[in-house]
Design an enzyme around this catalytic site. Sequence first.
Site, PDB file in Angstrom:
ATOM      1  N   ARG A 261       0.856  -1.193   0.000  1.00  0.00           N
ATOM      2  CA  ARG A 261       0.000   0.000   0.000  1.00  0.00           C
ATOM      3  C   ARG A 261       0.887   1.237   0.000  1.00  0.00           C
ATOM      4  NH1 ARG A 261      -5.866  -1.031   1.837  1.00  0.00           N
ATOM      5  NH2 ARG A 261      -5.841  -3.254   2.224  1.00  0.00           N
ATOM      6  N   HIS A 279      12.312  -2.340  -3.241  1.00  0.00           N
ATOM      7  CA  HIS A 279      11.554  -2.395  -4.507  1.00  0.00           C
ATOM      8  C   HIS A 279      12.315  -3.267  -5.509  1.00  0.00           C
ATOM      9  CE1 HIS A 279       8.679  -1.035  -7.496  1.00  0.00           C
ATOM     10  NE2 HIS A 279       9.704  -0.949  -8.336  1.00  0.00           N
ATOM     11  N   GLU A 344      17.694  -9.444  -3.115  1.00  0.00           N
ATOM     12  CA  GLU A 344      16.945  -8.646  -2.129  1.00  0.00           C
ATOM     13  C   GLU A 344      17.281  -9.086  -0.709  1.00  0.00           C
ATOM     14  OE1 GLU A 344      12.788  -7.188  -4.170  1.00  0.00           O
ATOM     15  OE2 GLU A 344      12.743  -9.055  -3.054  1.00  0.00           O
TER      16      GLU A 344
END
Length: 365
Positions: A261, A279, A344
């Site tokens: 969100r 990201h 990541e």
Amino acid sequence: MESPEFVPAELDAVVAWRDELDRAGRKLVFTNGCFDILHIGHVRYLREARALGDALAVGLNSDASVRELKGLGRPVNSEGDRAEVLAALACVDRVMVFHDRRVDGLIDRIRPHIYAKGGDHRPETLPPEEREALRRVGAEVRILSLVPGRSTSATISRMGGGGAGTKRRPRLAVLGSGKGSNFRAMLGAINEGRLHADIAVVISDVPGAGILDLARDAGLPHLVVDCGARRARIDAAGAKDLVDRIRASGADLVILAGFMRILEEPVLGAFPERILNLHPSLLPKYPGKDAWVQALRAGEEEAGCTVHLVTAEVDAGPILKQARVPVEPGDTAETLYSRIQVQEHLLLPAAIEEYAANFLPGLQP
Ligand code: GAR
């Protein structure tokens, strides 16, 4: 029964009240400060200040101005909480929150009869603009002695925390909507001593999300915040709950590890420069959803992942650290993404460790 929400005084109301006192021949004392974690030194100081006149108004530094004055780990308590605690003292008549680190504007408006100041100051060592404002409004300056050893920093230090002379590990609030493989990687890095931090809380907007199971299995505080029905956004009640929960956890940094969100006000303003997002692209390329699919479709030879600071513009805040992943011939979205995730899992803990070391200096291990 829940008590009604406390509302600090508005400046205009304080000014009108000051004029009333003046007409009645009574004297207003004014002082200001951060008043984070109230201790006996504060209480004695405020009592003494109040006794100089007939009423006491306190200007309370806002959260942003405390951070500017004392560093990122402070305040420990939010301005709303600090204001309410102060206002509950019998010697305090009005509390108002001010946002400027300077106080001369407030002195000009309030025109106190007496200005009380604590610490090692002498009237002549006050900042020149403060002295000038006090002269303009004709306030008498009184310097009160501080109670030795009774400071917020000393209190935090006695608690074994990040006050003067001691260091504690940064506390992280981790927000995620999905399976939580990056959160698992953070836990691994903490266990292996690559990430010197503690998990304050794990929060998800998705009941039953894997990240919550991981937190539960690790015995860590975890909860769901109902962010509302609008996909990718957070409604007002959800945003307030989120801010309250993060604050209550005592987190120093907020880590978005797959939180799907968009953060807006009041969340961003509550934790400026303290929210990090992971990201799955080499930003500024491919913000938004399914970034690796976008990269693959665009025929990129290279993809990757980014950790950046969260600002109002989505996926566009200052970049902290990136890892590159070559796109192999025959890559599918799945094969490419799984190689990005391997990176990541290394990148996120390393970026947090570096950021904490550089920007939360009081909190290093
Ligand atoms: C990660 O790949 C992260 O980059 C991505 O969500 C995934 C969460 O995976 N975040 C975004 O796309 C944010 N725009 P995880 O739940 O396995 O850690």
